[in-house]
Each structure stands twice: as structure tokens, then as C-alpha cells.
Design an enzyme around this catalytic site. Structure first.
Site, PDB file in Angstrom:
ATOM      1  CG  ASP A 100      56.205  17.835  32.362  1.00 35.64           C
ATOM      2  OD1 ASP A 100      54.991  18.032  32.537  1.00 35.64           O
ATOM      3  OD2 ASP A 100      57.013  18.733  32.105  1.00 35.64           O
TER       4      ASP A 100
ATOM      5  CG  ASP B 113      60.428  15.644  37.108  1.00 42.00           C
ATOM      6  OD1 ASP B 113      60.035  16.827  37.023  1.00 42.00           O
ATOM      7  OD2 ASP B 113      61.188  15.124  36.274  1.00 42.00           O
TER       8      ASP B 113
END
Length: 224
Positions: free
Chosen positions: A22, A20
Site C-alpha cells: 500500500d 511494500d
């Protein structure tokens, strides 16, 4: 000396690794939170805001409970609903500032991009080393994020060349995929990263989603 789990996770045998953005690669949570707070204050002080709508301050608890990891418009609808205010979804043609989730979400995005440009973004040191180890080992990498700002974030972090495949909110929308945490979202990066890996190096090795992460337990991060 005990071997680093980050270094160990980058070792073969893996075809590809999915991460991922953030909260995993970049520490953008504070930038997102500040941008959401700025947009929220502009919304509740707008003359179109219902008089009976709550004007409770936007808090970190609001951020993590209502907008973190969700597509921008979905987060805004949920945030406004928590204040007793209904906001129509709108359409992609809505202009910034239109009284829709698309139009008001554009305020948040503008604030976020400005803050990103002014202050840059921090890379988590462990993830930075992990990406370097993956590159050295010839392991393909995929970035899977619901953010539509993957490119400017990666540019700010000087990581544009660090991923073989990027599946972001724009790509998902073009393929009709619902945003995270919809179960079909994350697997979108897996076959593409696998093909990239296969094109560079043969071998039927296992795939791993990321350092220390089990299938189905990838935590979304960063309201969009």
C-alpha cells in the site's frame, strides 16, 4: 536525455528488491480510509458503544496517525483509545461484530474487500514500470506488507505473478512476527527473495530494498 531513476534502480547489480504494498505498489490509501470510516461509523452507532465515548468524526488525520500501516486490530485499539474507549484484543475465533478488536476489525475488512471488488485498485505507474524492468533484468522481487489482504489486492491489480516472494500479515502471524514497524518484519522477505534469485541466477550482487529507499526508512502504508 536524463536517465530515468526508476529504470536505473532496476539495473544490475542487485540480487533482489523488496517493496511494500500500500502506497508503494498500489494506491489503496483512499480505499482503506473509506473502509475505516465506514467501520468507525458503524461502531460509534452501535448500542454497545459507551455513552461517554467520543463520537468525533473519523478524519484523514486519524487514519494516518492511528491506523495507517498497522495490523487491523492494533489500529482499531488505538483509534478507540483516542475516543476514550477500551476495546479488548479478542481472539482469532471471534466472529465479525463481536465487541473485540478482532470482531470489530472484521467489519473494516469486509468493507475494504467490498470496495476493492467494486472499484478495483490503481497501480502507481512508476512502480509498474519498475516491476517490469526488474522482471526483464531477472531480478527477484519480494513484497513485504502487514496487510492480510495481499492476495486480493494483487489479484485486483493483476500482479499476482510479479513477486517471487510475498510476506504478508498472514505469513507473519504464522511465524510469530510482530507487524510493522517492528524491525524484524521487513528482513523476513530478504533471505527468501535472495534464495529465489540464487536459484535462478548465480552471482554475489548487492541487494536493494526498493527505488530510492534507504535501509530503515521504508515507510509503511495502508491501515489493515
Amino acid at each position: 536525455m536524463k536517465k530515468s531513476p526508476t529504470a536505473a534502480a532496476a539495473a544490475a547489480p542487485y540480487d533482489a528488491v523488496i517493496l511494500d504494498l500500500d502506497g508503494v505498489v498500489t494506491n489503496t490509501a483512499l480505499v482503506h480510509l473509506a473502509a475505516w470510516k465506514e467501520a468507525y461509523e458503524a461502531i460509534i452507532n452501535d448500542p454497545r458503544y459507551p455513552k461517554d465515548g467520543s463520537r468525533a468524526p473519523f478524519t484523514p488525520d486519524d487514519y494516518y496517525a492511528l491506523v495507517d500501516g498497522k495490523p487491523r486490530e492494533q489500529g482499531l485499539i488505538g483509534l478507540m483509545a483516542s475516543r476514550g474507549v477500551d476495546i479488548p484484543p479478542g481472539t482469532p475465533q471471534d466472529a465479525g461484530g463481536d465487541w473485540t478488536a478482532v470482531g470489530l476489525g472484521a467489519w473494516k475488512n469486509k468493507a475494504y474487500l467490498r470496495r476493492l471488488q467494486e472499484g478495483g485498485v490503481q497501480i502507481f505507474p512508476g512502480t509498474g514500470r519498475f516491476l517490469e524492468n526488474l522482471k526483464d533484468a531477472g531480478v527477484a522481487t519480494a513484497l513485504v506488507t502487514s496487510s492480510r489482504n495481499a492476495t486480493p489486492v494483487l489479484a485486483a491489480a493483476n500482479l499476482l505473478d510479479s513477486f517471487s516472494v510475498v510476506i504478508d500479515g498472514r505469513v507473519a502471524a504464522s511465524h510469530g512476527l510482530a507487524g510493522k514497524p517492528a524491525p524484524r518484519y521487513i528482513p523476513g522477505g530478504r533471505p527468501q527473495a535472495g534464495r529465489e534469485r540464487a536459484a535462478r541466477r548465480s552471482g554475489g550482487r548487492r541487494r536493494r530494498r526498493g527505488p530510492g529507499r534507504k535501509p530503515g526508512r521504508i515507510r509503511p502504508g495502508g491501515g489493515r
